[in-house]
Motif scaffolding. Sequence first.
Motif, PDB file in Angstrom:
ATOM      1  N   GLU A 112       0.841  -1.104  -0.138  1.00  0.00           N
ATOM      2  CA  GLU A 112       0.133   0.039  -0.019  1.00  0.00           C
ATOM      3  C   GLU A 112       0.714   1.253   0.146  1.00  0.00           C
ATOM      4  N   PRO A 113       0.316   2.431  -0.498  1.00  0.00           N
ATOM      5  CA  PRO A 113       1.017   3.680  -0.521  1.00  0.00           C
ATOM      6  C   PRO A 113       1.477   4.093   1.197  1.00  0.00           C
ATOM      7  N   LEU A 114       2.750   4.498   1.038  1.00  0.00           N
ATOM      8  CA  LEU A 114       3.115   5.210   2.374  1.00  0.00           C
ATOM      9  C   LEU A 114       2.320   6.088   2.914  1.00  0.00           C
ATOM     10  N   SER A 115       1.499   7.089   2.102  1.00  0.00           N
ATOM     11  CA  SER A 115       0.778   8.097   2.566  1.00  0.00           C
ATOM     12  C   SER A 115      -0.540   7.198   3.325  1.00  0.00           C
ATOM     13  N   GLN A 116      -1.103   6.096   2.890  1.00  0.00           N
ATOM     14  CA  GLN A 116      -2.165   5.530   3.422  1.00  0.00           C
ATOM     15  C   GLN A 116      -1.652   4.881   4.753  1.00  0.00           C
ATOM     16  N   ALA A 117      -0.411   4.550   5.018  1.00  0.00           N
ATOM     17  CA  ALA A 117       0.131   3.948   6.187  1.00  0.00           C
ATOM     18  C   ALA A 117       0.240   4.763   7.189  1.00  0.00           C
ATOM     19  N   ILE A 118       0.559   6.113   6.882  1.00  0.00           N
ATOM     20  CA  ILE A 118       0.777   7.161   7.644  1.00  0.00           C
ATOM     21  C   ILE A 118      -0.841   7.430   8.153  1.00  0.00           C
ATOM     22  N   TYR A 119      -1.774   7.491   7.252  1.00  0.00           N
ATOM     23  CA  TYR A 119      -3.020   7.896   7.725  1.00  0.00           C
ATOM     24  C   TYR A 119      -3.521   7.058   8.601  1.00  0.00           C
ATOM     25  N   LYS A 120      -3.362   5.737   8.531  1.00  0.00           N
ATOM     26  CA  LYS A 120      -3.797   4.711   9.255  1.00  0.00           C
ATOM     27  C   LYS A 120      -3.158   4.824  10.904  1.00  0.00           C
ATOM     28  N   LEU A 121      -1.877   5.062  10.760  1.00  0.00           N
ATOM     29  CA  LEU A 121      -0.954   5.277  12.014  1.00  0.00           C
ATOM     30  C   LEU A 121      -1.594   6.278  12.650  1.00  0.00           C
ATOM     31  N   ASN A 122      -1.999   7.535  12.033  1.00  0.00           N
ATOM     32  CA  ASN A 122      -2.397   8.641  12.789  1.00  0.00           C
ATOM     33  C   ASN A 122      -3.901   8.520  13.534  1.00  0.00           C
ATOM     34  N   MET A 123      -4.653   7.420  13.036  1.00  0.00           N
ATOM     35  CA  MET A 123      -6.012   7.184  13.787  1.00  0.00           C
ATOM     36  C   MET A 123      -5.648   6.722  14.969  1.00  0.00           C
ATOM     37  N   HIS A 124      -4.639   6.240  15.400  1.00  0.00           N
ATOM     38  CA  HIS A 124      -4.408   5.625  16.778  1.00  0.00           C
ATOM     39  C   HIS A 124      -3.394   6.287  17.558  1.00  0.00           C
ATOM     40  N   SER A 125      -3.097   7.507  17.402  1.00  0.00           N
ATOM     41  CA  SER A 125      -2.041   8.324  17.896  1.00  0.00           C
ATOM     42  C   SER A 125      -2.583   9.765  17.883  1.00  0.00           C
ATOM     43  N   THR A 126      -2.457  10.468  19.191  1.00  0.00           N
ATOM     44  CA  THR A 126      -2.843  11.870  19.308  1.00  0.00           C
ATOM     45  C   THR A 126      -1.594  12.775  18.778  1.00  0.00           C
ATOM     46  N   HIS A 127      -0.515  11.914  18.720  1.00  0.00           N
ATOM     47  CA  HIS A 127       0.684  12.652  18.045  1.00  0.00           C
ATOM     48  C   HIS A 127       0.609  12.325  16.394  1.00  0.00           C
ATOM     49  N   LYS A 128       0.601  13.646  15.775  1.00  0.00           N
ATOM     50  CA  LYS A 128       0.335  13.303  14.105  1.00  0.00           C
ATOM     51  C   LYS A 128       1.785  13.442  13.402  1.00  0.00           C
ATOM     52  N   VAL A 129       1.775  12.401  12.420  1.00  0.00           N
ATOM     53  CA  VAL A 129       2.785  12.137  11.697  1.00  0.00           C
ATOM     54  C   VAL A 129       2.226  12.963  10.329  1.00  0.00           C
ATOM     55  N   ILE A 130       3.025  13.866   9.718  1.00  0.00           N
ATOM     56  CA  ILE A 130       2.718  14.669   8.457  1.00  0.00           C
ATOM     57  C   ILE A 130       3.716  14.382   7.338  1.00  0.00           C
ATOM     58  N   LEU A 131       3.429  13.926   6.200  1.00  0.00           N
ATOM     59  CA  LEU A 131       4.278  13.501   5.127  1.00  0.00           C
ATOM     60  C   LEU A 131       4.267  14.701   4.345  1.00  0.00           C
ATOM     61  N   GLN A 132       5.309  15.645   4.371  1.00  0.00           N
ATOM     62  CA  GLN A 132       5.493  16.969   3.749  1.00  0.00           C
ATOM     63  C   GLN A 132       5.900  16.659   2.260  1.00  0.00           C
ATOM     64  N   ASP A 133       6.920  15.675   2.042  1.00  0.00           N
ATOM     65  CA  ASP A 133       7.222  15.339   0.652  1.00  0.00           C
ATOM     66  C   ASP A 133       6.171  14.490   0.029  1.00  0.00           C
ATOM     67  N   THR A 134       5.206  14.799  -0.586  1.00  0.00           N
ATOM     68  CA  THR A 134       4.032  14.030  -1.184  1.00  0.00           C
ATOM     69  C   THR A 134       4.611  13.128  -2.427  1.00  0.00           C
ATOM     70  N   SER A 135       5.693  13.300  -2.884  1.00  0.00           N
ATOM     71  CA  SER A 135       6.334  12.891  -3.909  1.00  0.00           C
ATOM     72  C   SER A 135       6.755  11.148  -3.435  1.00  0.00           C
ATOM     73  N   ILE A 136       6.742  11.149  -2.182  1.00  0.00           N
ATOM     74  CA  ILE A 136       7.107   9.824  -1.789  1.00  0.00           C
ATOM     75  C   ILE A 136       5.929   8.920  -1.109  1.00  0.00           C
ATOM     76  N   GLY A 137       4.647   9.679  -1.281  1.00  0.00           N
ATOM     77  CA  GLY A 137       3.587   9.276  -0.737  1.00  0.00           C
ATOM     78  C   GLY A 137       3.053   7.909  -1.376  1.00  0.00           C
ATOM     79  N   GLN A 138       3.343   8.000  -2.732  1.00  0.00           N
ATOM     80  CA  GLN A 138       2.811   6.785  -3.427  1.00  0.00           C
ATOM     81  C   GLN A 138       3.786   5.551  -3.222  1.00  0.00           C
ATOM     82  N   GLU A 139       5.102   5.854  -2.617  1.00  0.00           N
ATOM     83  CA  GLU A 139       6.028   4.647  -2.524  1.00  0.00           C
ATOM     84  C   GLU A 139       5.255   3.508  -1.757  1.00  0.00           C
ATOM     85  N   PRO A 140       5.632   2.137  -1.985  1.00  0.00           N
ATOM     86  CA  PRO A 140       4.809   1.206  -1.364  1.00  0.00           C
ATOM     87  C   PRO A 140       5.702   0.759  -0.187  1.00  0.00           C
TER      88      PRO A 140
END
Length: 343
Positions: free
Chosen positions: A271-299
């Motif tokens: 799955e795309p890295l951006s999707q993994a980060i979205y899922k992780l953020n669902m379970h933590s009050t500490h938010k991880v933001i992917l600023q470099d969107t070009s890497i977001g589609q990396e598996p």
Amino acid sequence: MRNNIIHMYPKDDIPVEVFDWFIRIEDGALSPEDIDELKAWIAENPERAIYFPDLDNLWAAFGETDFQPISNTNKHKTFSWWSTRKAIGIAAAVVITVVSALTFLPVDTDTKIRTFETATGERHIATLSDGSSLHMNAQTKVIVDYSENERKIVLQQGEAYFSVAKNPARPFIVRSGDLSVRALGTVFNVEHITGQKSTVTLVEGAIQVAQLEEDEIRSTAVLNQTGNKAILIENSASQAASDNDSGITLMQVNIENAISWRDGKLIFSGEPLSQAIYKLNMHSTHKVILQDTSIGQEPIYGVFSLGDWESAVRAMVKIYPLKAIQESPGRTVLVARKDRSSN
């Protein structure tokens, strides 16, 4: 609590079974029968042993000193813990061991409209008045509206796993955005990402899914095999009309991966890295933001525990050309490294 251990392995063609064995080994609950099962699985294809660099110690713990699944010609492919962690540039599997909060709600005996909601990092299980069960993932809101003739559920946001009590006289209907799911007695998982898409994955039984346009059915599909998945992109009805085609996309997925959140982990197999980060953020009050969107589609390939953003971030900055900047106590931003070459 055990120290979190990050296991890194080549990401190409990683068997899904490897992720399951990682978890079982980390839990330390292997029985002699489990060892026999692992030996047999590796013996089917000795190349699988490269994913388990501590096998010698594992065999020794169970008195297995003569099992050598890897030929001499292939031993150079084996990874040690430290050499594996140096090979991060081509790696992407993570095993960590933290579980987010899970609570059980009282049985719902009210026939009026009820609202169930979870916050970040929460998961709830509720038993509804008809005996059906509702398992809610984090950041989820569900409205239950039962009548004499039907059992209506609205998934306003988030993800929920439904186990439906059979009652042909009262169909069980879940509405998720423009997607409608109709069941009599079955088990399925529904996810709604507001403004993006709705998905439903069949676990057991059969369901009918429908694409709605202004509450009118535009197209339908039947899911009748475990692992069948339907995806509906929001606002796709107008596009489907112009194409004279359904907006529902059907595919087959690994069911254990799809519902792994119920067991306190997230499994990704491309799955795309951006999707993994979205899922992780669902379970933590500490938010991880992917600023470099070009890497977001990396598996991404790996097993993550719910809620442990720190271990996930440490892994990501080693796997990908990223660096982590903690902007505040509750926010970490992943930005591109100037040197984008692998470690």
